[in-house]
Design a protein around this motif. Structure first.
Motif, PDB file in Angstrom:
ATOM      1  N   LYS A   1       0.860  -1.264   0.011  1.00 30.77           N
ATOM      2  CA  LYS A   1       0.147   0.129  -0.089  1.00 30.77           C
ATOM      3  C   LYS A   1       1.012   1.331   0.132  1.00 30.77           C
ATOM      4  CE  LYS A   1      -2.892  -0.755   3.409  1.00 30.77           C
ATOM      5  NZ  LYS A   1      -3.966  -0.731   4.353  1.00 30.77           N
TER       6      LYS A   1
ATOM      7  N   GLU B   1       2.409   1.680  -3.396  1.00 28.81           N
ATOM      8  CA  GLU B   1       1.388   2.065  -4.681  1.00 28.81           C
ATOM      9  C   GLU B   1       1.336   3.703  -4.303  1.00 28.81           C
ATOM     10  OE1 GLU B   1      -2.563   3.579  -5.664  1.00 28.81           O
ATOM     11  OE2 GLU B   1      -2.274   3.133  -3.474  1.00 28.81           O
ATOM     12  N   GLU B   2       1.487   4.394  -3.225  1.00 28.96           N
ATOM     13  CA  GLU B   2       1.270   5.543  -3.328  1.00 28.96           C
ATOM     14  C   GLU B   2       2.553   6.360  -3.894  1.00 28.96           C
ATOM     15  OE1 GLU B   2       1.175   6.784   0.774  1.00 28.96           O
ATOM     16  OE2 GLU B   2      -0.862   5.560   0.993  1.00 28.96           O
TER      17      GLU B   2
ATOM     18  N   ARG C   1      -1.267   3.182 -11.159  1.00 29.98           N
ATOM     19  CA  ARG C   1      -1.840   3.082  -9.820  1.00 29.98           C
ATOM     20  C   ARG C   1      -2.877   1.978  -9.902  1.00 29.98           C
ATOM     21  NH1 ARG C   1      -1.872   7.520  -6.415  1.00 29.98           N
ATOM     22  NH2 ARG C   1       0.163   8.415  -6.049  1.00 29.98           N
ATOM     23  N   GLU C   2      -3.726   1.802 -11.150  1.00 26.55           N
ATOM     24  CA  GLU C   2      -4.789   0.843 -11.415  1.00 26.55           C
ATOM     25  C   GLU C   2      -4.345  -0.689 -11.102  1.00 26.55           C
ATOM     26  OE1 GLU C   2      -8.728   0.840 -11.308  1.00 26.55           O
ATOM     27  OE2 GLU C   2      -7.590   2.464 -11.553  1.00 26.55           O
TER      28      GLU C   2
ATOM     29  N   LYS D   1      -3.515  -1.364  -7.529  1.00 24.07           N
ATOM     30  CA  LYS D   1      -4.829  -1.551  -6.707  1.00 24.07           C
ATOM     31  C   LYS D   1      -5.179  -2.850  -6.996  1.00 24.07           C
ATOM     32  CE  LYS D   1      -6.801   3.157  -6.593  1.00 24.07           C
ATOM     33  NZ  LYS D   1      -5.565   3.814  -6.617  1.00 24.07           N
TER      34      LYS D   1
ATOM     35  N   LYS E   1      -5.891  -5.439  -3.728  1.00 24.16           N
ATOM     36  CA  LYS E   1      -6.999  -6.026  -3.382  1.00 24.16           C
ATOM     37  C   LYS E   1      -7.034  -7.701  -3.512  1.00 24.16           C
ATOM     38  CE  LYS E   1      -9.775  -2.754  -5.932  1.00 24.16           C
ATOM     39  NZ  LYS E   1     -10.618  -2.372  -7.268  1.00 24.16           N
TER      40      LYS E   1
END
Length: 252
Positions: free
Chosen positions: A181, A184-185, A192-193, A196, A200
């Protein structure tokens, strides 16, 4: 004299329409290593994995193009060799002994065998339909059967590494999930997609356990068999590629 001229003219037509067409249609795979009966067993042990295409001497067509794409896109992988064995059914019948050794018949061409160092028998790539013989599916096959890293469409190398850690260290999964996480930032918007999707998947595995990976794989495979738009199919394939990073590779 007249008969000789007719013979030469007929021969010229035969060459142009026959052999020359074959040579013209044949496409060179410059990134592939050509193996023979004399070099086969000398070269294979030098690599962690060797993918070999058994085919006609002058291969061509869509399947050969896809295989060439695999060779080009993996040329910088030092542990993987992409090779070809051209089997002659004329003249000296070169390399027919290799084809017989692995039970490959002319009707089977092209056949892909993946030799993994330390494993006695090769894995055979199976495409149930011609349109499944694609560069991405072949690379997915290599990734599944080996420990080699191959970047597939939609995948992010750092997150693939975290996925490897995640599946191997069950007690540290929440910590690795948090690392993903945070990473990802730091990514640019265009990645980014995909990031995610990794996050998930980690969340679902934390909730449902490793069994989720297989059920999700089955779900995606069923979806991909249906009628999808080009964009939707691309999205599903990329999700499947990412999911594979969470799958345990086949035991040797």
């Amino acid at each position: 004299m007249i008969l000789r001229q007719i013979f030469l003219a007929t021969l010229s037509i035969f060459l142009v329409l026959g052999y020359d067409m074959e040579f013209a249609a044949a496409e060179d795979c410059s990134a592939c290593v050509q193996l023979t009966s004399h070099t086969f067993d000398k070269i294979l042990p030098k690599f962690k994995a060797v993918l070999v295409k058994f085919d006609v001497v002058y291969p061509y067509g869509d399947k050969h193009k896809e295989y060439t794409d695999v060779a080009v896109s993996t040329k910088d992988s030092p542990d993987l060799l992409i090779a070809e064995v051209g089997v002659k059914d004329f003249g000296n019948k070169d390399n027919q002994d290799l084809a017989k050794r692995f039970g490959i018949k002319p009707d089977d061409y092209p056949t892909l065998l993946l030799f993994v160092n330390g494993r006695k028998e090769p894995y055979r790539f199976v495409a149930e339909k011609d349109d499944e013989f694609t560069a991405n599916n072949i690379k997915r096959f290599i990734k599944k059967k080996t420990s080699l890293y191959l970047g597939l469409p939609g995948c992010i190398e750092k997150l693939d590494q975290l996925a490897d850690e995640f599946k191997a260290n069950e007690k540290d999964r929440k910590e690795i999930f948090n690392k993903a996480k945070l990473f990802e930032e730091t990514l640019p918007e265009e990645h980014r997609e995909a990031a995610k999707v990794y996050i998930k998947l980690m969340a679902k595995i934390l909730e449902k356990g490793d069994v989720f990976v297989q059920t999700e794989q089955t779900r995606l495979e069923n979806l991909l068999k249906g009628k999808l738009s080009v964009e939707k199919k691309k999205t599903m394939e990329e999700r499947r590629n990412i999911l594979q990073s969470f799958m345990f590779r086949d035991e040797l």
